[in-house]
Design a protein around this motif. Structure first.
Motif, PDB file in Angstrom:
ATOM      1  N   MET A  36      34.722  39.984  39.204  1.00 52.88           N
ATOM      2  CA  MET A  36      34.790  40.908  38.059  1.00 52.88           C
ATOM      3  C   MET A  36      33.428  41.504  37.761  1.00 52.88           C
ATOM      4  SD  MET A  36      37.484  39.532  35.253  1.00 52.88           S
ATOM      5  CE  MET A  36      36.441  38.267  34.578  1.00 52.88           C
ATOM      6  N   ALA A  37      32.375  40.748  38.119  1.00 51.28           N
ATOM      7  CA  ALA A  37      31.010  41.203  37.842  1.00 51.28           C
ATOM      8  C   ALA A  37      30.391  41.890  39.059  1.00 51.28           C
ATOM      9  CB  ALA A  37      30.158  40.017  37.402  1.00 51.28           C
ATOM     10  N   GLY A  38      31.185  42.108  40.091  1.00 58.69           N
ATOM     11  CA  GLY A  38      30.673  42.825  41.251  1.00 58.69           C
ATOM     12  C   GLY A  38      29.914  41.953  42.237  1.00 58.69           C
ATOM     13  N   VAL A  39      30.116  40.638  42.153  1.00 59.05           N
ATOM     14  CA  VAL A  39      29.459  39.714  43.079  1.00 59.05           C
ATOM     15  C   VAL A  39      30.466  39.321  44.168  1.00 59.05           C
ATOM     16  CG1 VAL A  39      28.401  37.418  43.271  1.00 59.05           C
ATOM     17  CG2 VAL A  39      27.968  38.831  41.249  1.00 59.05           C
ATOM     18  N   ASP A  40      30.058  39.369  45.419  1.00 59.03           N
ATOM     19  CA  ASP A  40      30.946  38.945  46.506  1.00 59.03           C
ATOM     20  C   ASP A  40      31.299  37.478  46.323  1.00 59.03           C
ATOM     21  OD1 ASP A  40      30.963  41.355  47.731  1.00 59.03           O
ATOM     22  OD2 ASP A  40      29.477  40.863  49.259  1.00 59.03           O
TER      23      ASP A  40
ATOM     24  N   ARG B  66      48.330  45.262  30.207  1.00 62.88           N
ATOM     25  CA  ARG B  66      48.650  46.238  29.165  1.00 62.88           C
ATOM     26  C   ARG B  66      48.706  47.671  29.724  1.00 62.88           C
ATOM     27  NH1 ARG B  66      46.998  46.203  23.472  1.00 62.88           N
ATOM     28  NH2 ARG B  66      47.216  48.345  22.759  1.00 62.88           N
ATOM     29  N   SER B  67      47.827  47.986  30.662  1.00 61.11           N
ATOM     30  CA  SER B  67      47.805  49.350  31.200  1.00 61.11           C
ATOM     31  C   SER B  67      48.767  49.488  32.378  1.00 61.11           C
ATOM     32  CB  SER B  67      46.393  49.724  31.656  1.00 61.11           C
ATOM     33  OG  SER B  67      46.022  48.948  32.781  1.00 61.11           O
ATOM     34  N   GLU B  68      49.421  48.373  32.730  1.00 58.55           N
ATOM     35  CA  GLU B  68      50.336  48.351  33.871  1.00 58.55           C
ATOM     36  C   GLU B  68      49.659  48.878  35.127  1.00 58.55           C
ATOM     37  OE1 GLU B  68      53.698  50.449  32.366  1.00 58.55           O
ATOM     38  OE2 GLU B  68      54.459  48.713  31.269  1.00 58.55           O
ATOM     39  N   THR B  69      48.398  48.531  35.264  1.00 57.51           N
ATOM     40  CA  THR B  69      47.643  48.866  36.470  1.00 57.51           C
ATOM     41  C   THR B  69      47.338  47.561  37.200  1.00 57.51           C
ATOM     42  OG1 THR B  69      46.559  50.593  35.167  1.00 57.51           O
ATOM     43  CG2 THR B  69      45.618  50.113  37.341  1.00 57.51           C
ATOM     44  N   PRO B  70      47.855  47.377  38.424  1.00 53.36           N
ATOM     45  CA  PRO B  70      47.609  46.114  39.122  1.00 53.36           C
ATOM     46  C   PRO B  70      46.111  45.850  39.307  1.00 53.36           C
ATOM     47  CG  PRO B  70      49.209  47.467  40.312  1.00 53.36           C
ATOM     48  CD  PRO B  70      48.644  48.322  39.225  1.00 53.36           C
ATOM     49  N   ILE B  71      45.772  44.555  39.347  1.00 56.02           N
ATOM     50  CA  ILE B  71      44.374  44.147  39.541  1.00 56.02           C
ATOM     51  C   ILE B  71      43.778  44.863  40.764  1.00 56.02           C
ATOM     52  CG2 ILE B  71      42.911  42.191  40.212  1.00 56.02           C
ATOM     53  CD1 ILE B  71      43.649  41.738  37.432  1.00 56.02           C
ATOM     54  N   LYS B  72      44.561  44.903  41.821  1.00 59.16           N
ATOM     55  CA  LYS B  72      44.079  45.509  43.064  1.00 59.16           C
ATOM     56  C   LYS B  72      43.676  46.964  42.840  1.00 59.16           C
ATOM     57  CE  LYS B  72      45.295  45.161  47.907  1.00 59.16           C
ATOM     58  NZ  LYS B  72      46.282  44.586  48.821  1.00 59.16           N
ATOM     59  N   ALA B  73      44.515  47.668  42.085  1.00 56.81           N
ATOM     60  CA  ALA B  73      44.244  49.086  41.816  1.00 56.81           C
ATOM     61  C   ALA B  73      42.997  49.247  40.952  1.00 56.81           C
ATOM     62  CB  ALA B  73      45.452  49.718  41.128  1.00 56.81           C
ATOM     63  N   GLU B  80      32.665  48.369  41.934  1.00 60.87           N
ATOM     64  CA  GLU B  80      31.509  47.491  41.745  1.00 60.87           C
ATOM     65  C   GLU B  80      31.587  46.739  40.419  1.00 60.87           C
ATOM     66  OE1 GLU B  80      29.074  46.931  43.982  1.00 60.87           O
ATOM     67  OE2 GLU B  80      30.163  48.243  45.352  1.00 60.87           O
ATOM     68  N   GLY B  81      32.282  45.608  40.426  1.00 56.49           N
ATOM     69  CA  GLY B  81      32.331  44.822  39.196  1.00 56.49           C
ATOM     70  C   GLY B  81      33.125  45.493  38.098  1.00 56.49           C
ATOM     71  N   PRO B  82      34.451  45.560  38.235  1.00 62.93           N
ATOM     72  CA  PRO B  82      35.283  46.324  37.303  1.00 62.93           C
ATOM     73  C   PRO B  82      35.188  45.878  35.843  1.00 62.93           C
ATOM     74  CG  PRO B  82      36.636  44.971  38.765  1.00 62.93           C
ATOM     75  CD  PRO B  82      35.253  44.945  39.313  1.00 62.93           C
TER      76      PRO B  82
END
Lengths: 159, 99
Positions: A36-40, B66-73, B80-82
């Protein structure tokens, strides 16, 4: 993640060696936080940790109460039949309330997040399992040396 | 407010949320190499809505559901770190959630 672009990007390797329900989460949460933080991030499941990615066991992991000084019940009670199952069910309910995903869904999240999941060759041999016994999110089966090689420069966490 | 005269904290999150605007979000996204589409906005608006309702900056799983957007998407939209990128672009604090 660096701003200068000159250093190597951060990378995390998590080794999961324990297969109880409660010990499955720390490694998964850390690897997921890294992504989530952009770390591999990559995870290596070895010994009892293999249960976490074992197709037959992933949905049935148990809390470990016996020999656990933090167990919410006295040691004498903890060993009685059904007590761990009861405590596990209780914890699952509580986690659902906090919107913590069940382990199977969490493993799927890791794959979707680009974390790489590996099984330990030696542990598979020991438990007479093959890659087909593992959940499909397991990318490959590796030796400890393979995992060390791909962890070069990474921070390593052992759970 | 544009990128040159906004204040951020040490980690790059917006210091004053009143500074946020859709134009600023575009600029912030561009500075991270992201060009915002409707799909991005769905995710960003969801994150802002949850933050406004609950007073706590949401983690990825909540935004995804909530946004019905899959994690993958979401990882495709913000490679880069969503979790960090979404909070920064949406002008909300660093997520308090581990998920």
């Amino acid at each position: 993640m660096t701003d200068s672009g000159t250093e190597k990007p951060r990378s995390l390797s998590v080794i999961c060696s324990k297969g109880s329900f409660d010990m499955a989460y720390p490694g998964l949460i850390l690897a997921n936080a890294a992504r989530m933080a952009g770390v591999d991030a990559r995870l290596f499941f070895t010994f009892w940790g293999l249960d976490i990615v074992n197709e037959k066991k992933i949905d049935h992991l148990h809390l470990n109460l016996v020999g656990n000084p933090s167990a919410p019940v006295p040691a004498m009670i903890a060993g009685l039949p059904g007590v761990e199952a009861l405590a596990t069910a209780q914890m699952r309910k509580e986690m659902e309330r906090l919107e913590i995903p069940p382990i199977r869904e969490f493993i799927e999240m890791h794959e979707d997040a680009g974390a790489e999941i590996y099984g330990c060759q030696m542990a598979l041999d020991m438990f007479k399992l093959t890659k087909d016994d593992l959940v499909p999110q397991v990318k490959d089966v590796l030796t400890a040396m393979d995992f060390m090689d791909m962890s070069e420069g990474a921070q390593i966490i052992f759970v | 407010m544009s990128l040159e005269n906004i204040q951020t904290d040490a980690e790059g999150y917006l210091a004053n949320r009143e500074d946020w605007s859709e134009e600023l979000a575009q600029e912030l996204a561009a500075s991270m190499g992201v060009s915002l589409t409707d799909e991005h906005w769905k995710v960003l608006n969801t994150a802002r809505a949850i933050d406004a309702e609950s007073g706590s900056s949401p983690g990825l799983r909540k935004i995804s559901k909530r946004s019905e957007t899959p994690i993958k998407a979401i990882y495709k939209l913000f490679p880069e770190g969503p979790a960090k990128a979404i909070a920064k672009i949406a002008g909300i604090p660093k997520p308090k959630s581990c998920l």
